[in-house]
Every structure is written in structure tokens, then in C-alpha cells.
Design an enzyme around this catalytic site. Sequence first.
Site, PDB file in Angstrom:
ATOM      1  N   CYS A   1     -11.082  26.823 -23.473  1.00 63.41           N
ATOM      2  CA  CYS A   1     -12.262  26.691 -23.984  1.00 63.41           C
ATOM      3  C   CYS A   1     -12.151  26.458 -25.552  1.00 63.41           C
ATOM      4  CB  CYS A   1     -13.309  27.835 -23.902  1.00 63.41           C
ATOM      5  SG  CYS A   1     -13.885  28.204 -22.050  1.00 63.41           S
TER       6      CYS A   1
ATOM      7  N   ASP B   1     -16.028  33.744 -28.048  1.00 62.65           N
ATOM      8  CA  ASP B   1     -15.579  33.370 -26.506  1.00 62.65           C
ATOM      9  C   ASP B   1     -16.841  32.634 -25.976  1.00 62.65           C
ATOM     10  OD1 ASP B   1     -14.686  32.855 -24.210  1.00 62.65           O
ATOM     11  OD2 ASP B   1     -13.503  34.917 -24.236  1.00 62.65           O
TER      12      ASP B   1
ATOM     13  N   ASN C   1      -6.964  29.379 -23.059  1.00 66.51           N
ATOM     14  CA  ASN C   1      -6.600  27.940 -23.341  1.00 66.51           C
ATOM     15  C   ASN C   1      -7.425  27.265 -22.633  1.00 66.51           C
ATOM     16  OD1 ASN C   1      -3.727  25.917 -23.112  1.00 66.51           O
ATOM     17  ND2 ASN C   1      -5.275  25.871 -24.596  1.00 66.51           N
TER      18      ASN C   1
END
Length: 166
Positions: A15, A127, A13
Site C-alpha cells: 500500500c 496504514d 509493501n
Amino acid sequence: MAPHRILFVCLGNICRSPMAEGVFRRVVAEEGLTDSFVIDSAGLGDWHIGQAPDHRAQKAARTRGIDISGQSARQVVDEDFDRFDLLLAMDGSNYDVLKARAPHEARAKIRPFLDYAPHAGTKDVPDPFFGGAEGFDHALDLIEAAAHGLLASLAGEEKVRAKRGA
Ligand code: 4NP
């Protein structure tokens, strides 16, 4: 439009899901629909609770005119499965963890966010945490596509409901 409660979920919580929250807030605002939505984001892990988004995420969003600096990271809590209509996972791993944790009756609310970007060619927002600035930009490209797809999908459902007189 009836109220829609949307929670974007990633690992930390800091990026992806804060960028998704910021982008979707803007997409909704551009359509004058802010009052029809509750929009939030949360992480599966607890490492960054209380922190502002990663400075690289803030910068990438700012480049597109979106200010996410005021957000503060929080962890997914059990109540989220009740409070939100849709819980949108940023990647397959987030999806699996959320689904495993959800009460049975809430499982249908959990969707991969990129289901709403069918032309993106991937189901995962990669990610960007351990990479460079270009990862944040790529994530934002995917997020923007899915954010528009999500609003179009919800607006389409709404039309169908209105036609049925519900
Ligand atoms: P996010 O990125 O899930 O997009 O917020 C990450 C942030 C932090 C970590 C992993 C991913 N971490 O391992 O601390």
C-alpha cells in the site's frame, strides 16, 4: 546531481511504500532527474512477497496518473542498510522496527518520510489497508507533499556541496 539511493519502507509493501515509490519516481522524472536516483520500496513483513500493490493503492495512484501495477512486494533485507543512502519509514512503528534492526553505522540513514512534509501536521502516513478508498487518497496527499519536500531537501544539500567544491 550525484546518485541518490532511496528505499521507502512500510509494513506490507503493498500500500504505502509502493505508492511512495511511484510518486517519487514521477516527481524525479518531472525534474529530468531519473538517472540520478535509485528508487525502491520494501516491507517489514513477509505476508505479501511477490504480490502486486493492493488494487486500491493501484487505483488511487492511477487516478493521479501514476502506474504502480508493475511493482512486486519484497521484504527488507540486511543488504538494504548498505545499498541505500536513505531508508524512509512510512510511520513511527515502521521507523522503530527499522532502527532497531539496522546496524549501528546505518542508523542515521533511517528517517520518518514525513520529516520531509513538515506542514502535514503528522509524522505518520496512516496504514490504509483495513479502511476504505479515502484512506489511500489521504495517504497519497501526505506522500506527494513529502516526495516534493524530499527532492527539494536533496537538491538543497547538493547545492551546499557544490558551493563547498566537494
Ligand atoms: P502497507 O499496508 O504497510 O502500507 O503495505 C499493509 C498491508 C498489509 C498488511 C498491513 C499493512 N497486513 O497486515 O497484511
